[in-house]
Design an enzyme around this catalytic site. Structure first.
Site, short mmCIF file in Angstrom:
data_model
loop_
_atom_site.label_atom_id
_atom_site.label_comp_id
_atom_site.label_asym_id
_atom_site.label_seq_id
_atom_site.Cartn_x
_atom_site.Cartn_y
_atom_site.Cartn_z
N LYS A 1 0.78 -1.23 -0.10
CA LYS A 1 0.00 -0.02 -0.06
C LYS A 1 0.84 1.16 0.05
O LYS A 1 1.75 1.32 0.83
CB LYS A 1 -0.80 -0.16 1.34
CG LYS A 1 -2.49 0.21 0.97
CD LYS A 1 -3.27 -0.27 2.24
CE LYS A 1 -4.41 0.54 2.28
NZ LYS A 1 -5.13 0.40 3.14
O1 G3P Z 1 -7.99 1.12 4.99
C1 G3P Z 1 -8.16 2.66 4.49
C2 G3P Z 1 -9.71 2.89 4.80
O2 G3P Z 1 -10.60 1.93 4.47
C3 G3P Z 1 -9.81 3.89 6.01
O3 G3P Z 1 -11.18 3.73 6.38
O4 G3P Z 1 -12.84 4.36 7.92
O5 G3P Z 1 -10.59 5.11 8.53
O6 G3P Z 1 -11.98 6.37 6.72
P1 G3P Z 1 -11.82 4.89 7.47
#
Ligand code: G3P
Length: 216
Positions: A84
Site C-alpha cells: 500500500k
Molecule cells: O484502509 C483504509 C480505509 O478503508 C480507511 O477507512 O474508516 O479510516 O476512513 P476509514
C-alpha cells in the site's frame, strides 16, 4: 466483486474468513496501531496464514527510495502481500519501479479521479478511493467510484478499483451495482450486511412451530 476485510484484528479476520467470504485483507498504520501490534511482519504472517488472498501492507516512508526498500522487504514475507503506497509524487515514482519488478501495489488515500488516473498510469494493481471520508466532508464518495470506473474503462487500464473507507451496507451495495472490482469492509459492516429483521423473525417462527409440533 471481491470482498476484503478492512482490519488488523486477527479475530475479526478469522471470523469473516470462516464465513467463506474473504478474498483479502487491507490494513493501514492506524488499524495496526489500534490493535497495539509492535511486530508488523509477524502480524502479516499470521494474516497470510488465515486468508489466501491479497493482503495489503502499508509503507510509512514518504520518499520513493525508502518506499521501494520497505516494499521489497514486505513483499518477501509472502507471495500474497500487496504494498500500500500513498498517492503522492514520491509514491507514484515508487509504484512505477515496483510494478516493473512485479511487486503489486495498492495506491491509497485516493480522493480524486485525477489521482486515480495517475495511479493507473504508474502501474498500480489496485486503487483505493476513500468513500466514507469524502462523505464526511459533504462530497459524494460513491460518485468518485463511478468516475474512476468510467475513466479506467475508457482506456482499458488494468488497475482494479477497491472501494475503501466503507461506513455502511449501502456503500457495499452501490459498489457492487457500479461494478467495482473490490470492496474492503470493516467487520461491523460485514455483520450489518448479514442481518435482516425478517430473517430473524422468520427463523424464530420456524423454530417455534417446529417445537410445537414436537411437543404435541
Ligand atoms: O484502509 C483504509 C480505509 O478503508 C480507511 O477507512 O474508516 O479510516 O476512513 P476509514
Amino acid at each position: 466483486m471481491r470482498i476484503f476485510i478492512d482490519t488488523a484484528n486477527l479475530k475479526e479476520i478469522k471470523d469473516a474468513a470462516d464465513m467463506g467470504l474473504l478474498d483479502g485483507v487491507t490494513t493501514n498504520p492506524s488499524l495496526v496501531a489500534k490493535e497495539g501490534y509492535k511486530d508488523f511482519k509477524d502480524l502479516l504472517i499470521k494474516i497470510c496464514e488465515i486468508v489466501d488472498g491479497d493482503i495489503s501492507a502499508e509503507v510509512v516512508s514518504t520518499i520513493s527510495d525508502g518506499i521501494v526498500k520497505e516494499a521489497r522487504d514486505l513483499a518477501k514475507i509472502h507471495k500474497n502481500i500487496v504494498i500500500k503506497v500513498p498517492i503522492i509524487k514520491e509514491g507514484l515514482k515508487a509504484v512505477k519501479i515496483l510494478s516493473s519488478e512485479g511487486i503489486k501495489t495498492n495506491v491509497t488515500l485516493c480522493f480524486s479521479p485525477s489521482q486515480a488516473l495517475l495511479a493507473a498510469k504508474a502501474g498500480a494493481y489496485l486503487i483505493s478511493p476513500f468513500v466514507g471520508r469524502l462523505d464526511d466532508i459533504s462530497h459524494d464518495g460513491m460518485n468518485l467510484i463511478s468516475q474512476i470506473i468510467q475513466i479506467y474503462d475508457n482506456y482499458g487500464y488494468d488497475t482494479q478499483v477497491l472501494v475503501a473507507s466503507v461506513r455502511h451496507p449501502m456503500h457495499v451495495v452501490e459498489a457492487a451495482l457500479m461494478g467495482a472490482d473490490v470492496c474492503t469492509i470493516p467487520f461491523k459492516v460485514i455483520d450489518q450486511l448479514v442481518k435482516h429483521p425478517l430473517t430473524d423473525i422468520g427463523l424464530q417462527n420456524f423454530l417455534k412451530d417446529w417445537d410445537k409440533l414436537n411437543k404435541s
